[in-house]
Design a protein around this motif. Structure first.
Motif, PDB file in Angstrom:
ATOM      1  N   LEU A   9       7.619   1.210   8.999  1.00 39.97           N
ATOM      2  CA  LEU A   9       6.684   0.113   9.222  1.00 39.97           C
ATOM      3  C   LEU A   9       5.618   0.181   8.139  1.00 39.97           C
ATOM      4  CD1 LEU A   9       5.708  -2.206  11.027  1.00 39.97           C
ATOM      5  CD2 LEU A   9       4.433  -0.518  12.371  1.00 39.97           C
ATOM      6  N   LEU A  10       5.613  -0.809   7.268  1.00 38.36           N
ATOM      7  CA  LEU A  10       4.647  -0.827   6.162  1.00 38.36           C
ATOM      8  C   LEU A  10       3.488  -1.750   6.541  1.00 38.36           C
ATOM      9  CD1 LEU A  10       3.761  -0.252   3.232  1.00 38.36           C
ATOM     10  CD2 LEU A  10       5.327  -2.057   2.484  1.00 38.36           C
ATOM     11  N   ALA A  11       2.298  -1.176   6.579  1.00 41.98           N
ATOM     12  CA  ALA A  11       1.108  -1.954   6.958  1.00 41.98           C
ATOM     13  C   ALA A  11       0.226  -2.134   5.728  1.00 41.98           C
ATOM     14  CB  ALA A  11       0.355  -1.233   8.059  1.00 41.98           C
ATOM     15  N   ILE A  12      -0.154  -3.367   5.459  1.00 39.10           N
ATOM     16  CA  ILE A  12      -0.930  -3.650   4.247  1.00 39.10           C
ATOM     17  C   ILE A  12      -2.311  -4.171   4.637  1.00 39.10           C
ATOM     18  CG2 ILE A  12      -0.934  -4.948   2.067  1.00 39.10           C
ATOM     19  CD1 ILE A  12       2.096  -5.263   2.401  1.00 39.10           C
ATOM     20  N   THR A  13      -3.347  -3.606   4.034  1.00 44.11           N
ATOM     21  CA  THR A  13      -4.702  -4.082   4.328  1.00 44.11           C
ATOM     22  C   THR A  13      -5.349  -4.613   3.048  1.00 44.11           C
ATOM     23  OG1 THR A  13      -5.897  -1.987   4.030  1.00 44.11           O
ATOM     24  CG2 THR A  13      -4.818  -2.311   6.145  1.00 44.11           C
ATOM     25  N   GLY A  14      -6.555  -5.166   3.196  1.00 44.87           N
ATOM     26  CA  GLY A  14      -7.139  -6.003   2.141  1.00 44.87           C
ATOM     27  C   GLY A  14      -7.792  -5.295   0.972  1.00 44.87           C
ATOM     28  N   SER A  15      -6.975  -4.809   0.058  1.00 45.81           N
ATOM     29  CA  SER A  15      -7.497  -4.186  -1.160  1.00 45.81           C
ATOM     30  C   SER A  15      -6.728  -4.770  -2.335  1.00 45.81           C
ATOM     31  CB  SER A  15      -7.251  -2.673  -1.090  1.00 45.81           C
ATOM     32  OG  SER A  15      -7.079  -2.128  -2.381  1.00 45.81           O
ATOM     33  N   ILE A  16      -7.347  -4.709  -3.503  1.00 50.61           N
ATOM     34  CA  ILE A  16      -6.663  -5.169  -4.704  1.00 50.61           C
ATOM     35  C   ILE A  16      -5.362  -4.395  -4.926  1.00 50.61           C
ATOM     36  CG2 ILE A  16      -8.182  -3.707  -6.126  1.00 50.61           C
ATOM     37  CD1 ILE A  16      -6.699  -7.014  -7.293  1.00 50.61           C
ATOM     38  N   ALA A  17      -5.322  -3.143  -4.394  1.00 50.44           N
ATOM     39  CA  ALA A  17      -4.101  -2.333  -4.552  1.00 50.44           C
ATOM     40  C   ALA A  17      -2.934  -2.874  -3.717  1.00 50.44           C
ATOM     41  CB  ALA A  17      -4.384  -0.883  -4.188  1.00 50.44           C
ATOM     42  N   ALA A  18      -3.177  -3.947  -2.952  1.00 51.17           N
ATOM     43  CA  ALA A  18      -2.102  -4.506  -2.117  1.00 51.17           C
ATOM     44  C   ALA A  18      -0.875  -4.898  -2.953  1.00 51.17           C
ATOM     45  CB  ALA A  18      -2.627  -5.702  -1.325  1.00 51.17           C
ATOM     46  N   TYR A  19      -1.109  -5.217  -4.233  1.00 49.43           N
ATOM     47  CA  TYR A  19       0.053  -5.599  -5.057  1.00 49.43           C
ATOM     48  C   TYR A  19       1.061  -4.447  -5.158  1.00 49.43           C
ATOM     49  CZ  TYR A  19      -1.520  -2.909  -9.136  1.00 49.43           C
ATOM     50  OH  TYR A  19      -1.859  -1.892  -9.970  1.00 49.43           O
ATOM     51  N   LYS A  20       0.522  -3.183  -5.065  1.00 48.47           N
ATOM     52  CA  LYS A  20       1.434  -2.030  -5.163  1.00 48.47           C
ATOM     53  C   LYS A  20       2.348  -1.937  -3.940  1.00 48.47           C
ATOM     54  CE  LYS A  20      -1.563   1.153  -7.729  1.00 48.47           C
ATOM     55  NZ  LYS A  20      -2.207   2.458  -7.616  1.00 48.47           N
ATOM     56  N   ALA A  21       1.914  -2.568  -2.828  1.00 48.80           N
ATOM     57  CA  ALA A  21       2.724  -2.515  -1.612  1.00 48.80           C
ATOM     58  C   ALA A  21       4.063  -3.219  -1.832  1.00 48.80           C
ATOM     59  CB  ALA A  21       1.968  -3.136  -0.449  1.00 48.80           C
ATOM     60  N   ALA A  22       4.073  -4.190  -2.741  1.00 51.01           N
ATOM     61  CA  ALA A  22       5.330  -4.880  -3.041  1.00 51.01           C
ATOM     62  C   ALA A  22       6.311  -3.921  -3.712  1.00 51.01           C
ATOM     63  CB  ALA A  22       5.059  -6.087  -3.938  1.00 51.01           C
ATOM     64  N   PHE A  23       5.799  -3.130  -4.654  1.00 51.09           N
ATOM     65  CA  PHE A  23       6.652  -2.132  -5.323  1.00 51.09           C
ATOM     66  C   PHE A  23       7.123  -1.086  -4.304  1.00 51.09           C
ATOM     67  CE2 PHE A  23       3.996  -3.777  -8.727  1.00 51.09           C
ATOM     68  CZ  PHE A  23       4.936  -4.039  -9.713  1.00 51.09           C
ATOM     69  N   LEU A  24       6.186  -0.689  -3.445  1.00 47.68           N
ATOM     70  CA  LEU A  24       6.517   0.315  -2.438  1.00 47.68           C
ATOM     71  C   LEU A  24       7.630  -0.197  -1.525  1.00 47.68           C
ATOM     72  CD1 LEU A  24       5.996   2.987  -1.002  1.00 47.68           C
ATOM     73  CD2 LEU A  24       4.119   1.895   0.239  1.00 47.68           C
ATOM     74  N   CYS A  25       7.492  -1.451  -1.113  1.00 49.60           N
ATOM     75  CA  CYS A  25       8.491  -2.058  -0.228  1.00 49.60           C
ATOM     76  C   CYS A  25       9.864  -2.055  -0.922  1.00 49.60           C
ATOM     77  CB  CYS A  25       8.039  -3.484   0.111  1.00 49.60           C
ATOM     78  SG  CYS A  25       9.150  -4.305   1.239  1.00 49.60           S
TER      79      CYS A  25
END
Ligand code: CTP
Length: 400
Positions: A9-25
């Motif tokens: 379960l990948l949870a994303i919160t409001g930081s500029i680093a959120a773009y990295k969550a796409a790579f992580l996913c």
């Protein structure tokens, strides 16, 4: 594929680093994981749910209800083998540390029964703020697993601490966890930790300076490796709350002894990090002892030696690990205890080493095995020392 069939379960919160969550996913999917994504409303200012639903091949939830439909955060929380909050903002960490649930990420966090990893992302000033530091410490003490931040260029262009770990580093940490988890899954350990107190009268006791930190770190490490842990803890201000740890609070050596005997039968071993009193007052006065003459003496008698007692009933499928804290003749004293108490390993900390011993965050140890091997380690954090000890325990069971 290191994460084959793992439900993440990948949870994303409001930081500029959120773009990295796409790579992580994308990396999670590549490693064979099944991924579901939840997002806070604030995170959607940084990355679109369409990107994440395309990458995860699953619907993304950003609210506990989507118009008519109720998104069951309990079901989502229970579904996961691991939850990763990446990036985790200072705001989200503060809310997690205080049990708040005003968005889907927090609601799932509170419902999750799986290990929760969090990857902080914030600017240096926020990262260094005592509030953020305390919240992270609190979350770790609840058994959540910190993914250390990287140093280097922040998304804002500044250089420093607080930058979210790279997706590759997160995948590495997760893979190690699942590897380790397999290794001690299904095992149970007793860990003794902290001091004991031997009462003299209703208000006084004989105690010592142990805080229990080393034992608590060992309990956390074993629990993170999938083992069930009975933490038998003497009186200390420290505590830990983790799904795999059951804490049994005790006060005296005798109470610790009884708890250990009760828990040892079905355990795979005992790690005895407690600083147990060797002597207790022969008599405990029912009333407060009054001063009389200029000097006074107290008659003491031996307490039960818990480690020696468990050493006597140890079977070939159990492993016992002891500790020795010495000021002189360190090695020969430690080896004597290894034999006398029938330990499989003994962890020696010498009070002569700067940074080792009671209260601090660091420790410098040598570990001796009953087969006559010596493992020496440099000064490390107690958490890292705990990892070294657990690694030896893991290798021991693997070689059987
Ligand atoms: N221990 C124990 N029960 C006791 C005393 C000690 O289980 N009553 C365990 C400690 O948790 C530790 C190990 O035994 O793992 C060594 O403790 P220590 O007090 O250093 O050993 P002693 O043999 O009591 O030491 P000494 O002979 O130096 O007094």
């Amino acid at each position: 594929m290191q994460l084959a069939h793992k439900k993440i379960l990948l949870a994303i919160t409001g930081s500029i680093a959120a773009y990295k969550a796409a790579f992580l996913c994308r990396l999670l999917i590549k490693q064979g994981a099944e991924v579901r994504v939840i997002m806070t409303p604030a995170s959607q200012d940084f990355i679109s749910s369409l990107t994440l639903s395309t990458l995860s091949k699953n619907k993304v939830h950003s609210s506990v209800s989507d118009g008519e439909a109720w998104n069951n955060h309990v079901e989502i929380g229970l579904w996961a083998d691991a939850m990763i909050i990446a990036p985790a903002t200072a705001n989200t960490l503060a809310k997690m540390a205080n049990g708040m649930a005003d968005n889907i990420v927090l609601a799932c966090y509170l419902s999750a029964k799986c290990p929760v990893f969090f990857a902080p992302a914030m600017d240096l000033d926020m990262w260094k703020h005592p509030s953020a530091i305390n919240n992270i410490a609190k979350l770790e003490s609840y058994g959540n697993i910190l993914i250390p931040v990287g140093t280097g260029e922040l998304a804002s262009g500044l250089v420093g601490d607080g930058r979210m770990a790279e997706p590759e580093a997160i995948i590495d940490q997760l893979s190690t966890y699942f590897d380790a988890e397999k290794s001690l899954l299904g095992k149970k350990f007793i860990v003794t930790a902290g001091p004991t107190r031997e009462a003299l009268d209703p208000v006084r006791f004989i105690g010592n300076r142990s805080t229990g930190k080393m034992g608590i770190e060992i309990a956390a490490c074993l629990a993170n490796m999938g083992a069930k842990v009975s933490l038998i803890l003497g009186p200390t201000h420290l505590s830990i709350s983790h799904i795999n740890i059951r804490t049994i609070n005790v006060v005296s050596a005798n109470e610790m002894y009884k708890a250990c005997i009760a828990e040892y039968n079905d355990a795979n071993g005992a790690i005895m990090a407690a600083a147990v009193a060797d002597y207790k007052p022969k008599e405990i006065s029912d009333t407060k002892i009054k001063k009389k003459s200029d000097d006074m003496s107290i008659a003491l008698e031996r307490t039960q030696d818990i480690a020696a007692a468990l050493g006597k009933i140890k079977t070939k499928d159990q492993i016992n690990v002891g500790f020795a804290l010495e000021t002189n003749n360190e090695e020969s004293n430690a080896l004597g205890k290894l034999q006398r108490k029938n330990f499989d390993f003994i962890v020696l900390n010498s009070l002569n080493d700067k940074g080792a011993g009671f209260g601090g965050n660091t420790n410098k140890v040598n570990i001796y095995t009953k087969e006559g091997k010596k493992h020496s380690y440099p000064l490390k954090s107690k958490k890292e020392v705990a990892e070294d000890i657990c690694q030896l325990i893991f290798s021991y069971f693997k070689s059987k």
